[in-house]
Design an enzyme around this catalytic site. Structure first.
Site, PDB file in Angstrom:
ATOM      1  N   LYS A 111       0.836  -1.206   0.000  1.00  0.00           N
ATOM      2  CA  LYS A 111       0.000   0.000   0.000  1.00  0.00           C
ATOM      3  C   LYS A 111       0.868   1.254   0.000  1.00  0.00           C
ATOM      4  O   LYS A 111       0.649   2.195  -0.763  1.00  0.00           O
ATOM      5  CB  LYS A 111      -0.917   0.031   1.233  1.00  0.00           C
ATOM      6  CG  LYS A 111      -1.558   1.393   1.466  1.00  0.00           C
ATOM      7  CD  LYS A 111      -2.343   1.451   2.738  1.00  0.00           C
ATOM      8  CE  LYS A 111      -1.590   1.580   4.004  1.00  0.00           C
ATOM      9  NZ  LYS A 111      -1.195   2.941   4.395  1.00  0.00           N
ATOM     10  N   ASN A 112       1.906   1.264   0.847  1.00  0.00           N
ATOM     11  CA  ASN A 112       2.727   2.469   1.010  1.00  0.00           C
ATOM     12  C   ASN A 112       3.735   2.669  -0.111  1.00  0.00           C
ATOM     13  O   ASN A 112       4.503   3.628  -0.092  1.00  0.00           O
ATOM     14  CB  ASN A 112       3.411   2.454   2.380  1.00  0.00           C
ATOM     15  CG  ASN A 112       2.389   2.660   3.481  1.00  0.00           C
ATOM     16  OD1 ASN A 112       1.240   3.053   3.217  1.00  0.00           O
ATOM     17  ND2 ASN A 112       2.776   2.376   4.707  1.00  0.00           N
ATOM     18  N   CYS A 157      -4.621  12.941  13.452  1.00  0.00           N
ATOM     19  CA  CYS A 157      -4.797  11.513  13.158  1.00  0.00           C
ATOM     20  C   CYS A 157      -4.697  10.759  14.472  1.00  0.00           C
ATOM     21  O   CYS A 157      -4.068  11.228  15.416  1.00  0.00           O
ATOM     22  CB  CYS A 157      -3.694  11.103  12.179  1.00  0.00           C
ATOM     23  SG  CYS A 157      -3.310   9.371  12.142  1.00  0.00           S
ATOM     24  N   ARG A 199       1.038  14.562  13.145  1.00  0.00           N
ATOM     25  CA  ARG A 199       1.423  14.305  11.746  1.00  0.00           C
ATOM     26  C   ARG A 199       1.304  15.531  10.840  1.00  0.00           C
ATOM     27  O   ARG A 199       0.592  15.501   9.839  1.00  0.00           O
ATOM     28  CB  ARG A 199       0.650  13.132  11.162  1.00  0.00           C
ATOM     29  CG  ARG A 199       0.802  11.860  11.978  1.00  0.00           C
ATOM     30  CD  ARG A 199       0.127  10.680  11.352  1.00  0.00           C
ATOM     31  NE  ARG A 199       0.821  10.218  10.171  1.00  0.00           N
ATOM     32  CZ  ARG A 199       0.370   9.208   9.409  1.00  0.00           C
ATOM     33  NH1 ARG A 199      -0.764   8.617   9.718  1.00  0.00           N
ATOM     34  NH2 ARG A 199       1.047   8.805   8.377  1.00  0.00           N
ATOM     35  N   ASP A 232       5.019   0.438  11.973  1.00  0.00           N
ATOM     36  CA  ASP A 232       3.775  -0.171  11.487  1.00  0.00           C
ATOM     37  C   ASP A 232       3.636  -1.630  11.897  1.00  0.00           C
ATOM     38  O   ASP A 232       2.621  -2.265  11.595  1.00  0.00           O
ATOM     39  CB  ASP A 232       3.688  -0.046   9.958  1.00  0.00           C
ATOM     40  CG  ASP A 232       3.555   1.405   9.514  1.00  0.00           C
ATOM     41  OD1 ASP A 232       3.749   1.665   8.319  1.00  0.00           O
ATOM     42  OD2 ASP A 232       3.275   2.264  10.372  1.00  0.00           O
ATOM     43  N   ARG A 278      -8.428  -0.453   5.079  1.00  0.00           N
ATOM     44  CA  ARG A 278      -7.607   0.591   4.459  1.00  0.00           C
ATOM     45  C   ARG A 278      -6.297   0.035   3.926  1.00  0.00           C
ATOM     46  O   ARG A 278      -5.730   0.556   2.979  1.00  0.00           O
ATOM     47  CB  ARG A 278      -7.267   1.672   5.471  1.00  0.00           C
ATOM     48  CG  ARG A 278      -8.456   2.438   6.009  1.00  0.00           C
ATOM     49  CD  ARG A 278      -7.980   3.577   6.842  1.00  0.00           C
ATOM     50  NE  ARG A 278      -7.107   4.414   6.012  1.00  0.00           N
ATOM     51  CZ  ARG A 278      -6.780   5.643   6.363  1.00  0.00           C
ATOM     52  NH1 ARG A 278      -7.203   6.126   7.498  1.00  0.00           N
ATOM     53  NH2 ARG A 278      -6.013   6.371   5.584  1.00  0.00           N
TER      54      ARG A 278
HETATM   55  C1  EPZ Z   1       4.552   6.880   6.343  1.00  0.00           C
HETATM   56  O1  EPZ Z   1       3.779   7.927   6.928  1.00  0.00           O
HETATM   57  C2  EPZ Z   1       3.610   5.678   6.239  1.00  0.00           C
HETATM   58  N1  EPZ Z   1       2.483   6.043   5.392  1.00  0.00           N
HETATM   59  C3  EPZ Z   1       3.106   5.300   7.626  1.00  0.00           C
HETATM   60  O2  EPZ Z   1       2.316   4.117   7.520  1.00  0.00           O
HETATM   61  C4  EPZ Z   1       4.297   4.973   8.510  1.00  0.00           C
HETATM   62  O3  EPZ Z   1       3.855   4.737   9.816  1.00  0.00           O
HETATM   63  C5  EPZ Z   1       5.278   6.169   8.521  1.00  0.00           C
HETATM   64  O4  EPZ Z   1       5.660   6.528   7.190  1.00  0.00           O
HETATM   65  C6  EPZ Z   1       6.547   5.856   9.294  1.00  0.00           C
HETATM   66  O5  EPZ Z   1       7.178   4.734   8.776  1.00  0.00           O
HETATM   67  C7  EPZ Z   1       2.657   6.018   4.040  1.00  0.00           C
HETATM   68  O6  EPZ Z   1       3.708   5.722   3.504  1.00  0.00           O
HETATM   69  C8  EPZ Z   1       1.476   6.381   3.213  1.00  0.00           C
HETATM   70  P1  EPZ Z   1       6.574  10.295   8.398  1.00  0.00           P
HETATM   71  P2  EPZ Z   1       4.324   9.441   6.925  1.00  0.00           P
HETATM   72  O7  EPZ Z   1       6.408  11.572   7.638  1.00  0.00           O
HETATM   73  O8  EPZ Z   1       5.183   9.640   5.755  1.00  0.00           O
HETATM   74  C9  EPZ Z   1       6.756  13.727  11.734  1.00  0.00           C
HETATM   75  C10 EPZ Z   1       0.439   2.722   7.825  1.00  0.00           C
HETATM   76  O9  EPZ Z   1       0.077   2.145   8.857  1.00  0.00           O
HETATM   77  N2  EPZ Z   1       6.638  14.688  10.622  1.00  0.00           N
HETATM   78  O10 EPZ Z   1       7.752   9.472   8.104  1.00  0.00           O
HETATM   79  O11 EPZ Z   1       3.178  10.326   7.127  1.00  0.00           O
HETATM   80  C11 EPZ Z   1       5.489  12.870  11.888  1.00  0.00           C
HETATM   81  O12 EPZ Z   1       4.503  13.524  12.629  1.00  0.00           O
HETATM   82  C12 EPZ Z   1       0.924   4.184   7.894  1.00  0.00           C
HETATM   83  O13 EPZ Z   1       0.474   2.190   6.705  1.00  0.00           O
HETATM   84  C13 EPZ Z   1       6.676  16.036  10.877  1.00  0.00           C
HETATM   85  O14 EPZ Z   1       6.797  16.449  12.031  1.00  0.00           O
HETATM   86  O15 EPZ Z   1       5.241   9.426   8.238  1.00  0.00           O
HETATM   87  C14 EPZ Z   1       6.030  11.624  12.559  1.00  0.00           C
HETATM   88  O16 EPZ Z   1       6.087  11.817  13.924  1.00  0.00           O
HETATM   89  C15 EPZ Z   1       0.655   4.816   9.209  1.00  0.00           C
HETATM   90  N3  EPZ Z   1       6.563  16.910   9.831  1.00  0.00           N
HETATM   91  C16 EPZ Z   1       7.421  11.487  11.953  1.00  0.00           C
HETATM   92  O17 EPZ Z   1       7.769  12.761  11.425  1.00  0.00           O
HETATM   93  C17 EPZ Z   1       6.424  16.499   8.538  1.00  0.00           C
HETATM   94  O18 EPZ Z   1       6.307  17.328   7.615  1.00  0.00           O
HETATM   95  C18 EPZ Z   1       7.552  10.462  10.842  1.00  0.00           C
HETATM   96  O19 EPZ Z   1       6.493  10.648   9.964  1.00  0.00           O
HETATM   97  C19 EPZ Z   1       6.406  15.117   8.292  1.00  0.00           C
HETATM   98  C20 EPZ Z   1       6.519  14.223   9.342  1.00  0.00           C
END
Ligand code: EPZ
Length: 427
Positions: free
Chosen positions: A18-19, A112, A117, A302, A394
């Site tokens: 999915k990701n 969320c 996020r 995850d 999802r």
């Molecule tokens: C991706 O989310 C995945 N989703 C998530 O999977 C996964 O948990 C996550 O990466 C971490 O591995 C998809 O790929 C669609 P991040 P993403 O940006 O990219 C902070 C699932 O279950 N952050 O790497 O949204 C954020 O809040 C989902 O399939 C900022 O502060 O995660 C988090 O604490 C859930 N500012 C951390 O960084 C930003 O602009 C990592 O988030 C971006 C992120």
């Protein structure tokens, strides 16, 4: 509805990731030529992304496991609130739309269940590439009428979709972009592989520094996305928690090294009987191990919830530390309702085991939490009903059919008709 106690045995297949499918679909907006993607899982988030592409004006046709996207005409470079509120990954169209159309209007994703996020790092990166960004009425308005310009970007913290968004913005920018502290997830590597096939110039995918030399135009291609390591990992843990003998096929073991190491540390036997296959068995009592979630190649956040369910069945106390998201222990209370002994302490969970789990009515709060409750239900005595399974839909394609195929006693009932076995027989 799950009747616990049956060991899972046999072979269970992994679908496409999915990701990886989500950014790959967004990347189709970067070219006016048709792109065909293979091994696209039919899960709800993918349908949402397909609807979003159609909203922009792209044509989407769906075949057996493949999706064809023709984005020759993008009439509306926008992602409306109604779509983004159901799936935060919709913000993945921001980079491609600014890169291709010179402008984009994307709703800010709200909060969320697992954390705030924000997408501030996506926005800051695009500003570095010369986009003018305004935030108004809950929307990001990004403008780059003369196109984006390559630049050096350093992410304060590693972000997966932030890295993907910026790579997609940079492939059509003038000059070179360097992304430091980039995400190294296999899904990022897969996106870069797709873009390179389309004609992009990218180096360093899979490392912390990605270099992109902008090109004038990208072409249409055919690309098969990678297997879903989180689905495969969920199945491996399902095999272990039921003390079964389960072989997960069609997966990429290389993407699961951190999980395999923890399963072996806990006393499970994990073998690779064939290419793309992993076999899990638990020859003796499970013992507790500590886990800290990290960015790839560390232990995936995850898989944290699913591993917590497993640790409720292990001897000793395991400490699970969640470093990626600030609120990703919602499943702990529901597991406790089934008899688990879990104490939360900020970003740490202390799991004392083994405890006998008994079937109960539980509620899923997010995608991976719902998977954890299904696994606990498989190990519990009696019947468990997991509510709000729309969360699991999802990201898992027909999970109950796949698990039933290896011996699980699991069935889907409509929310309104939560029939217990007795009631069913009475009817
Ligand atoms: C991706 O989310 C995945 N989703 C998530 O999977 C996964 O948990 C996550 O990466 C971490 O591995 C998809 O790929 C669609 P991040 P993403 O940006 O990219 C902070 C699932 O279950 N952050 O790497 O949204 C954020 O809040 C989902 O399939 C900022 O502060 O995660 C988090 O604490 C859930 N500012 C951390 O960084 C930003 O602009 C990592 O988030 C971006 C992120």
């Amino acid at each position: 509805m799950i009747e616990g106690g049956a060991p899972l045995t046999g072979e269970i297949a992994t679908g496409g990731a999915k990701n990886s499918a989500l950014p790959a679909l967004a990347a189709c907006l970067l070219t006016g030529e048709p792109v065909t993607l293979e091994r696209i899982p039919r899960v709800r988030d993918i349908r949402t992304m397909e609807e979003l592409l159609e909203y922009t004006g792209a044509k989407v046709s769906i075949g057996e496991g493949l999706v064809k996207v023709d984005a020759s005409a993008i009439a509306r470079p926008e992602a409306p609130y109604d779509v983004v509120k159901t799936m935060r990954a919709s913000s993945l169209v921001l980079g491609p739309l600014v890169g291709r159309c010179g402008r984009a209007r994307v709703s800010l994703p709200g909060g969320c269940a697992i954390g705030g996020r924000p997408i501030n790092l996506h926005v800051a990166g695009l500003e570095k590439l010369g986009a003018t960004i305004r935030q108004e009425h809950g929307y990001i308005e990004a403008q780059a009428p003369d196109g984006l310009k390559g630049a050096e970007v350093h992410f304060d913290r590693i972000t997966v979709t932030g890295t993907e968004d910026l790579v997609m913005a940079a492939v059509l920018a003038r000059g070179e972009t360097v992304i430091n502290n980039a995400a190294r997830e296999p899904e990022v590597v897969d996106l870069c592989a797709l873009l390179t096939k389309m004609g992009a110039k990218i180096a360093g995918a899979g490392t912390s520094t990605i270099r992109i030399e902008g090109v004038a135009k990208l072409s249409g291609v055919r690309h098969a996305i990678i297997p879903d390591r989180i689905e495969a990992g969920t199945f491996l843990i399902a095999g272990a928690i039921t003390h079964g003998d389960l072989t997960v096929t069609g997966c990429e073991p290389e993407h699961l090294r951190a999980l395999i190491a923890k399963l072996e540390q806990a006393g499970a036997a994990v073998e690779q009987p064939a290419k793309g296959a992993l076999r899990v068995r638990v020859p003796r009592k499970l013992k507790s191990v500590d886990v800290t979630t990290e960015e790839h190649p560390g232990f995936a956040t995850d898989l944290q919830a699913q591993f917590m369910a497993l640790m409720t069945q292990a001897e000793g106390i395991s400490i699970i530390t969640e470093t990626i998201f600030e609120n990703r222990f919602m499943h702990a209370q529901e597991l406790a309702r089934m008899g688990a002994n879990i104490r939360l302490d900020g970003r740490r969970a202390l799991v004392a085991g083994p405890t006998r789990l008994s079937g109960a009515q539980v509620i899923a709060s997010d995608l991976r939490a719902s998977a954890s409750l299904v696994l606990a239900g498989l190990a519990a005595s009696g019947e468990t009903s997991v509510d709000r399974v729309y969360h699991i839909d999802r990201g898992y394609e027909q999970i109950e059919a796949k698990l039933a195929g290896v011996g699980a006693r699991i069935r889907r009932v409509s929310d309104g008709r939560r029939l217990t076995k007795a009631a069913e027989e009475a009817n």
